[in-house]
Design a protein around this motif. Structure first.
Motif, PDB file in Angstrom:
ATOM      1  N   ASN A   9      -7.767 -12.120   3.877  1.00 57.54           N
ATOM      2  CA  ASN A   9      -7.908 -10.764   4.373  1.00 57.54           C
ATOM      3  C   ASN A   9      -8.750 -10.831   5.631  1.00 57.54           C
ATOM      4  OD1 ASN A   9      -8.122  -8.056   4.791  1.00 57.54           O
ATOM      5  ND2 ASN A   9      -9.777  -7.792   3.342  1.00 57.54           N
ATOM      6  N   THR A  81      -4.199  -6.820   2.546  1.00 57.69           N
ATOM      7  CA  THR A  81      -5.177  -5.837   2.096  1.00 57.69           C
ATOM      8  C   THR A  81      -5.035  -5.634   0.595  1.00 57.69           C
ATOM      9  OG1 THR A  81      -3.612  -4.086   2.696  1.00 57.69           O
ATOM     10  CG2 THR A  81      -5.352  -4.590   4.291  1.00 57.69           C
ATOM     11  N   ALA A  85      -8.085  -0.028  -1.404  1.00 57.31           N
ATOM     12  CA  ALA A  85      -9.232  -0.278  -0.524  1.00 57.31           C
ATOM     13  C   ALA A  85      -9.253   0.733   0.617  1.00 57.31           C
ATOM     14  CB  ALA A  85      -9.159  -1.692   0.045  1.00 57.31           C
ATOM     15  N   ILE A  87     -10.031   1.120   4.500  1.00 56.23           N
ATOM     16  CA  ILE A  87     -10.136   0.335   5.729  1.00 56.23           C
ATOM     17  C   ILE A  87     -10.844   1.186   6.782  1.00 56.23           C
ATOM     18  CG2 ILE A  87      -8.863  -0.851   7.559  1.00 56.23           C
ATOM     19  CD1 ILE A  87      -8.349  -2.118   4.860  1.00 56.23           C
ATOM     20  N   THR A 132     -10.691   5.971   9.123  1.00 59.02           N
ATOM     21  CA  THR A 132     -10.525   5.230   7.881  1.00 59.02           C
ATOM     22  C   THR A 132      -9.090   5.392   7.395  1.00 59.02           C
ATOM     23  OG1 THR A 132     -11.274   7.088   6.548  1.00 59.02           O
ATOM     24  CG2 THR A 132     -12.938   5.459   7.177  1.00 59.02           C
ATOM     25  N   VAL A 135      -5.585   2.181   1.578  1.00 63.04           N
ATOM     26  CA  VAL A 135      -4.383   1.396   1.316  1.00 63.04           C
ATOM     27  C   VAL A 135      -3.700   1.943   0.063  1.00 63.04           C
ATOM     28  CG1 VAL A 135      -3.470  -0.906   0.848  1.00 63.04           C
ATOM     29  CG2 VAL A 135      -5.464  -0.634   2.349  1.00 63.04           C
ATOM     30  N   THR A 142      -0.580  -4.792   5.412  1.00 62.31           N
ATOM     31  CA  THR A 142      -0.907  -3.604   6.194  1.00 62.31           C
ATOM     32  C   THR A 142      -0.857  -3.958   7.672  1.00 62.31           C
ATOM     33  OG1 THR A 142      -2.288  -2.722   4.410  1.00 62.31           O
ATOM     34  CG2 THR A 142      -2.632  -1.806   6.618  1.00 62.31           C
ATOM     35  N   GLU A 165     -12.538  -3.996   5.559  1.00 56.94           N
ATOM     36  CA  GLU A 165     -12.007  -3.475   4.313  1.00 56.94           C
ATOM     37  C   GLU A 165     -13.124  -3.328   3.291  1.00 56.94           C
ATOM     38  OE1 GLU A 165      -8.238  -4.498   1.526  1.00 56.94           O
ATOM     39  OE2 GLU A 165      -9.653  -6.119   1.775  1.00 56.94           O
TER      40      GLU A 165
END
Length: 169
Positions: A9, A81, A85, A87, A132, A135, A142, A165
């Motif tokens: 990631n 991702t 989560a 981001i 932001t 996910v 992503t 993340e």
């Protein structure tokens, strides 16, 4: 392989510093030479500028990118991702020949990514855009896409992109 099979990631080269050595002005290397980045341009070229070329300083470091190298296009990265989560993202944007407009799009693929921000910036200073993205369930790949809006645009500089993340716990 898709991200469902990997644990990596990471977002690479947000300052465009990891790429070919540029002349004192700018270059248009193949996307394979610019660590982490891809383009939708049919010729696979990414335009990189050296800080100070034509009076434009980089926002951070010594190199920055122009979204449109030789044609209307997008620059993007695909990262792995974790579903659920959050981001956090930020990007610095600047117009080249006046006010330029670009989109920040994020999603599962190039075709279905949604617009998360519309960047409209003049050519006298860098402006930071941030936000932001959560996910969705089942999404392991992503895409982060920076896309020029106007076909006639010769601008849209981007630099100092940070993607982090925060895994839901």
């Amino acid at each position: 392989t898709g991200c469902a099979e990997c644990a990596d990631n990471f977002f690479l080269n947000g300052n465009f510093e990891n790429g070919p050595t540029l002349p004192i002005t700018y270059g248009q290397p193949n996307e394979n030479a610019v660590d982490g980045w891809s383009t939708t341009a049919s010729n696979n070229r990414i335009e990189l500028w050296k800080s100070g070329f034509r009076g434009v300083p980089s926002q951070n470091g010594t190199v920055f990118a122009e979204i449109n190298a030789t044609q209307k296009a997008a620059l993007y990265q695909r990262i792995c991702t974790n579903p659920g989560a959050e981001i956090s993202w930020s990007v610095w944007h600047r117009g080249r020949s006046g006010t330029d407009t670009a989109l920040v799009r994020i999603g599962e693929n190039l075709a279905t990514a949604t617009t998360e921000a519309r960047m409209i910036t003049g050519n006298t200073a860098w402006v930071q855009y941030s936000g932001t993205y959560t996910v969705p369930v089942g999404q392991y790949d992503t895409y982060f896409i920076f896309e020029a809006v106007n076909a006639g645009s010769v601008g849209n500089f981007i630099d100092n992109i940070v993607i982090t993340e925060n895994i839901a716990g």
